[in-house]
Write a protein that holds these residues in place. Structure first.
Motif, PDB file in Angstrom:
ATOM      1  N   ILE A  13      -5.702  14.821  -8.425  1.00  0.00           N
ATOM      2  CA  ILE A  13      -6.849  14.293  -9.170  1.00  0.00           C
ATOM      3  C   ILE A  13      -7.193  12.894  -8.681  1.00  0.00           C
ATOM      4  N   GLN A  14      -6.163  12.062  -8.505  1.00  0.00           N
ATOM      5  CA  GLN A  14      -6.406  10.699  -8.040  1.00  0.00           C
ATOM      6  C   GLN A  14      -7.016  10.700  -6.642  1.00  0.00           C
ATOM      7  N   PHE A  15      -6.577  11.642  -5.809  1.00  0.00           N
ATOM      8  CA  PHE A  15      -7.123  11.744  -4.457  1.00  0.00           C
ATOM      9  C   PHE A  15      -8.599  12.096  -4.494  1.00  0.00           C
ATOM     10  N   MET A  16      -8.975  13.063  -5.348  1.00  0.00           N
ATOM     11  CA  MET A  16     -10.375  13.467  -5.441  1.00  0.00           C
ATOM     12  C   MET A  16     -11.252  12.361  -6.011  1.00  0.00           C
TER      13      MET A  16
ATOM     14  N   ILE B 166       0.837  -1.197   0.000  1.00  0.00           N
ATOM     15  CA  ILE B 166       0.000   0.000   0.000  1.00  0.00           C
ATOM     16  C   ILE B 166       0.876   1.252   0.000  1.00  0.00           C
ATOM     17  N   PRO B 167       0.815   2.074  -1.058  1.00  0.00           N
ATOM     18  CA  PRO B 167       1.581   3.327  -1.057  1.00  0.00           C
ATOM     19  C   PRO B 167       1.028   4.291  -0.015  1.00  0.00           C
ATOM     20  N   ASP B 168       1.846   5.219   0.433  1.00  0.00           N
ATOM     21  CA  ASP B 168       1.443   6.128   1.507  1.00  0.00           C
ATOM     22  C   ASP B 168       0.185   6.922   1.170  1.00  0.00           C
ATOM     23  N   TYR B 169       0.031   7.316  -0.093  1.00  0.00           N
ATOM     24  CA  TYR B 169      -1.118   8.148  -0.432  1.00  0.00           C
ATOM     25  C   TYR B 169      -2.428   7.358  -0.477  1.00  0.00           C
ATOM     26  N   LEU B 170      -2.345   6.027  -0.338  1.00  0.00           N
ATOM     27  CA  LEU B 170      -3.549   5.199  -0.271  1.00  0.00           C
ATOM     28  C   LEU B 170      -3.681   4.504   1.080  1.00  0.00           C
ATOM     29  N   TYR B 171      -2.752   4.789   2.013  1.00  0.00           N
ATOM     30  CA  TYR B 171      -2.789   4.054   3.279  1.00  0.00           C
ATOM     31  C   TYR B 171      -3.964   4.509   4.137  1.00  0.00           C
TER      32      TYR B 171
END
Length: 211
Positions: A102-105, A11-16
């Motif tokens: 964008i991916q976060f939103m 799991i990458p940090d931005y998806l943890y």
């Protein structure tokens, strides 16, 4: 849920996963559009389903068995659309700071805050745009038969949204449906690059993305 939670190197940090809720927009109106009551898909789309089925039967005079077959085909086709959207659109790999935003939103916010109850079903402002695009694809390719195919597709979407909400909001049932909980929660807590099916794990088996 404890059996799925634990630090995973996949799991990458931005998806943890984290607890709580995120603020996406400082503007209150825009922020409100990112939050959705779980009953919204039923309120918005069941009237649409009813209209298309009625139109197929009473305006286009399609046979009942044709409507039923097209409806079922539409619902089944949603499972593939769900898989492809989740895998290639929601989980596109960002290459820049703008890409990360964008991916976060689009979907990253849900992975960071998977228990946020107001972000478990797709906002109507987004899902309606996607629905319209699909409608024109079906209308162009299927003609009048799209009027029976499309409502099945929409019902597939409703089942997906309701299943997704249930998985994150309720404890897994003590029956065979428990597998759906396990399958999706592994996607969140073990490997976000696998187990993309939510309402059905079928296409994960077909494309080799099961955990």
């Amino acid at each position: 849920m404890s059996e799925y939670i634990g630090k995973s190197t996949m799991i990458p940090d931005y998806l943890y996963p984290r607890k709580g809720s995120a603020v996406i927009f400082k503007n209150r109106f825009l922020e409100s559009l990112t939050k959705t009551h779980p009953i919204a898909p039923l309120v918005v789309y069941l009237p649409i389903v009813t209209y298309f089925v009625y139109h197929s039967a009473y305006k286009l005079d399609l046979k009942t068995y044709n409507i039923a077959l097209l409806f079922i085909a539409g619902a089944f086709s949603w499972t593939l659309a769900e898989y492809l959207l989740h895998r290639f659109v929601f989980h596109f790999e960002p290459k820049s700071s703008i890409g990360y935003k964008i991916q976060f939103m689009i979907h990253g916010v849900h992975h960071q805050y998977p228990q946020d109850p107001k972000r478990l079903v797709m906002p109507p402002a987004v899902s309606l745009i996607i629905a319209i695009l699909f409608w024109y694809v079906f209308k162009f390719s299927l003609g009048i038969y799209a009027f029976a195919f499309f409502p099945g597709f929409v019902v597939g979407y409703i089942i997906y949204d309701m299943t997704h909400y249930a998985i994150h909001h309720f404890k897994p049932p003590k029956n065979k449906l428990r597998y759906l909980w396990r399958h999706h929660l592994q996607h969140h807590y073990k490997d976000p690059n696998k187990a993309f099916g939510v309402s059905s794990p079928l296409w994960d088996y077909v494309f080799g993305t099961t955990i």
